[in-house]
Design a protein around this motif. Structure first.
Motif, PDB file in Angstrom:
ATOM      1  N   TYR A  11       0.838  -1.197   0.000  1.00 13.59           N
ATOM      2  CA  TYR A  11       0.000   0.000   0.000  1.00 13.59           C
ATOM      3  C   TYR A  11       0.871   1.244   0.000  1.00 13.59           C
ATOM      4  N   MET A  12       0.469   2.223  -0.750  1.00 15.64           N
ATOM      5  CA  MET A  12       1.166   3.495  -0.794  1.00 15.64           C
ATOM      6  C   MET A  12       0.818   4.296   0.456  1.00 15.64           C
ATOM      7  N   ASP A  13       1.775   5.073   0.966  1.00 10.19           N
ATOM      8  CA  ASP A  13       1.505   5.958   2.101  1.00 10.19           C
ATOM      9  C   ASP A  13       0.478   7.008   1.696  1.00 10.19           C
ATOM     10  N   ASP A  14      -0.333   7.415   2.674  1.00 14.17           N
ATOM     11  CA  ASP A  14      -1.368   8.412   2.410  1.00 14.17           C
ATOM     12  C   ASP A  14      -0.794   9.708   1.839  1.00 14.17           C
ATOM     13  N   GLU A  15       0.356  10.125   2.372  1.00 14.37           N
ATOM     14  CA  GLU A  15       0.963  11.374   1.887  1.00 14.37           C
ATOM     15  C   GLU A  15       1.254  11.288   0.387  1.00 14.37           C
ATOM     16  N   GLN A  16       1.711  10.114  -0.050  1.00 16.50           N
ATOM     17  CA  GLN A  16       2.015   9.921  -1.470  1.00 16.50           C
ATOM     18  C   GLN A  16       0.732   9.920  -2.315  1.00 16.50           C
ATOM     19  N   ILE A  17      -0.320   9.326  -1.759  1.00 17.10           N
ATOM     20  CA  ILE A  17      -1.600   9.304  -2.477  1.00 17.10           C
ATOM     21  C   ILE A  17      -2.126  10.725  -2.633  1.00 17.10           C
ATOM     22  N   VAL A  18      -2.073  11.499  -1.540  1.00 16.91           N
ATOM     23  CA  VAL A  18      -2.534  12.893  -1.586  1.00 16.91           C
ATOM     24  C   VAL A  18      -1.710  13.676  -2.601  1.00 16.91           C
ATOM     25  N   GLU A  19      -0.420  13.400  -2.658  1.00 14.13           N
ATOM     26  CA  GLU A  19       0.449  14.080  -3.627  1.00 14.13           C
ATOM     27  C   GLU A  19       0.005  13.772  -5.059  1.00 14.13           C
ATOM     28  N   GLU A  31      -4.917   4.000  -6.291  1.00 17.43           N
ATOM     29  CA  GLU A  31      -4.297   3.726  -5.005  1.00 17.43           C
ATOM     30  C   GLU A  31      -5.305   3.855  -3.862  1.00 17.43           C
ATOM     31  N   THR A  32      -6.201   4.828  -3.970  1.00 23.29           N
ATOM     32  CA  THR A  32      -7.248   4.998  -2.955  1.00 23.29           C
ATOM     33  C   THR A  32      -8.145   3.779  -2.935  1.00 23.29           C
ATOM     34  N   ASP A  33      -8.550   3.337  -4.104  1.00 26.28           N
ATOM     35  CA  ASP A  33      -9.411   2.165  -4.214  1.00 26.28           C
ATOM     36  C   ASP A  33      -8.706   0.926  -3.658  1.00 26.28           C
ATOM     37  N   PHE A  34      -7.449   0.745  -4.019  1.00 23.38           N
ATOM     38  CA  PHE A  34      -6.675  -0.417  -3.591  1.00 23.38           C
ATOM     39  C   PHE A  34      -6.550  -0.454  -2.061  1.00 23.38           C
ATOM     40  N   LYS A  35      -6.317   0.704  -1.460  1.00 25.23           N
ATOM     41  CA  LYS A  35      -6.056   0.763  -0.026  1.00 25.23           C
ATOM     42  C   LYS A  35      -7.329   0.839   0.820  1.00 25.23           C
ATOM     43  N   TYR A  36      -8.349   1.557   0.337  1.00 29.77           N
ATOM     44  CA  TYR A  36      -9.491   1.869   1.190  1.00 29.77           C
ATOM     45  C   TYR A  36     -10.841   1.311   0.740  1.00 29.77           C
ATOM     46  N   LYS A  37     -10.889   0.609  -0.378  1.00 29.24           N
ATOM     47  CA  LYS A  37     -12.171   0.126  -0.903  1.00 29.24           C
ATOM     48  C   LYS A  37     -12.936  -0.716   0.118  1.00 29.24           C
ATOM     49  N   LYS A  38     -12.290  -1.672   0.726  1.00 28.06           N
ATOM     50  CA  LYS A  38     -12.959  -2.575   1.664  1.00 28.06           C
ATOM     51  C   LYS A  38     -13.515  -1.784   2.858  1.00 28.06           C
ATOM     52  N   TYR A  39     -12.705  -0.901   3.425  1.00 23.45           N
ATOM     53  CA  TYR A  39     -13.134  -0.115   4.578  1.00 23.45           C
ATOM     54  C   TYR A  39     -14.297   0.812   4.219  1.00 23.45           C
ATOM     55  N   LEU A  40     -14.162   1.553   3.117  1.00 24.25           N
ATOM     56  CA  LEU A  40     -15.199   2.499   2.716  1.00 24.25           C
ATOM     57  C   LEU A  40     -16.495   1.777   2.350  1.00 24.25           C
ATOM     58  N   SER A  41     -16.381   0.623   1.735  1.00 20.50           N
ATOM     59  CA  SER A  41     -17.573  -0.162   1.391  1.00 20.50           C
ATOM     60  C   SER A  41     -18.311  -0.598   2.650  1.00 20.50           C
ATOM     61  N   LEU A  42     -17.549  -0.950   3.687  1.00 18.20           N
ATOM     62  CA  LEU A  42     -18.148  -1.340   4.961  1.00 18.20           C
ATOM     63  C   LEU A  42     -18.879  -0.159   5.597  1.00 18.20           C
ATOM     64  N   VAL A  43     -18.268   1.023   5.561  1.00 18.53           N
ATOM     65  CA  VAL A  43     -18.915   2.230   6.089  1.00 18.53           C
ATOM     66  C   VAL A  43     -20.234   2.453   5.359  1.00 18.53           C
ATOM     67  N   ALA A  44     -20.199   2.371   4.030  1.00 23.13           N
ATOM     68  CA  ALA A  44     -21.411   2.578   3.230  1.00 23.13           C
ATOM     69  C   ALA A  44     -22.456   1.514   3.540  1.00 23.13           C
ATOM     70  N   TYR A  45     -22.040   0.274   3.624  1.00 19.81           N
ATOM     71  CA  TYR A  45     -22.997  -0.815   3.852  1.00 19.81           C
ATOM     72  C   TYR A  45     -23.691  -0.684   5.211  1.00 19.81           C
ATOM     73  N   ASN A  46     -22.940  -0.264   6.218  1.00 22.32           N
ATOM     74  CA  ASN A  46     -23.534  -0.056   7.544  1.00 22.32           C
ATOM     75  C   ASN A  46     -24.668   0.960   7.493  1.00 22.32           C
ATOM     76  N   ILE A  47     -24.580   1.885   6.550  1.00 21.15           N
ATOM     77  CA  ILE A  47     -25.577   2.951   6.452  1.00 21.15           C
ATOM     78  C   ILE A  47     -26.703   2.595   5.479  1.00 21.15           C
TER      79      ILE A  47
END
Length: 197
Positions: A11-19, A31-47
């Motif tokens: 996974y790329m560091d967040d600072e590098q992704i923001v850059e 890179e955002t999708d690769f690193k955070y897709k599972k977590y963000l999908s869980l947040v969405a699904y909970n709602i």
């Protein structure tokens, strides 16, 4: 080096992704999708409690991040993305609620806080709501890290109690007791600030 190993994936560091966002490089989205897709999908699904809606919320979150960075330069990318995702998912939840009866962790967690929510919609109430938001925000910042995690998990990202218990390696009843204690402390704080519940 800026890269982290985790279960043979890099996974790329967040600072590098923001850059990458700042350079308008579309790899930022990959890179955002690769690193955070599972977590963000869980947040969405909970709602929203719907897989197709989760996909749409995820895509809208990426578009939102792309449009917001720049000018924003988030210090904590995960929190920044969570805020965007939560706003989009809550809007989708309300849209679905208008169309039909929708059951989700969001409705369950909000029903737990009903005593703190007012239905009035006048200007005075809106101003009061902003002040109330500040009081609650200050209260949350005053909590221990563990209690803040429990409160935010349950009421901000609508995480099921069983999941919070598993994350903390404690029983469901322990989480329920801590939530009850936090809600009581919040109630006392609000009453001290002149809010009658």
């Amino acid at each position: 080096m800026g890269l982290k190993e985790e279960n043979s994936k890099t996974y790329m560091d967040d600072e590098q992704i923001v850059e990458l966002y700042w350079k308008r490089d579309e790899r930022a989205l990959e890179e955002t999708d690769f690193k955070y897709k599972k977590y963000l999908s869980l947040v969405a699904y909970n709602i929203v409690h719907d897989t197709l809606d989760c996909e749409e919320c995820l895509n809208d979150t990426y578009v939102g991040a792309w449009n917001a960075i720049p000018p924003s330069k988030p210090n904590v990318l995960k929190a920044f993305l969570t805020t965007i995702m939560r706003r989009i998912a809550v809007n989708r939840f309300h849209h679905n609620l208008r169309k039909s009866s929708v059951s989700s962790e969001m409705s369950v967690s909000l029903s737990e806080l009903e005593e703190f929510i007012s239905d009035d919609k006048d200007v005075e109430t809106e101003i009061d709501t902003a002040i109330l938001g500040k009081v609650i925000s200050d209260f949350i910042r005053s909590l221990s890290e563990r209690r803040r995690f429990i409160f935010m998990s349950r009421y901000y990202v609508a995480t099921p109690i069983d999941t919070i218990a598993k994350d903390l390696n404690v029983s469901r009843s322990t989480v329920n007791k801590e939530l009850a204690s936090i809600k009581n402390a919040l109630k006392e704080k609000l009453e001290m600030e002149g809010y009658t519940l």
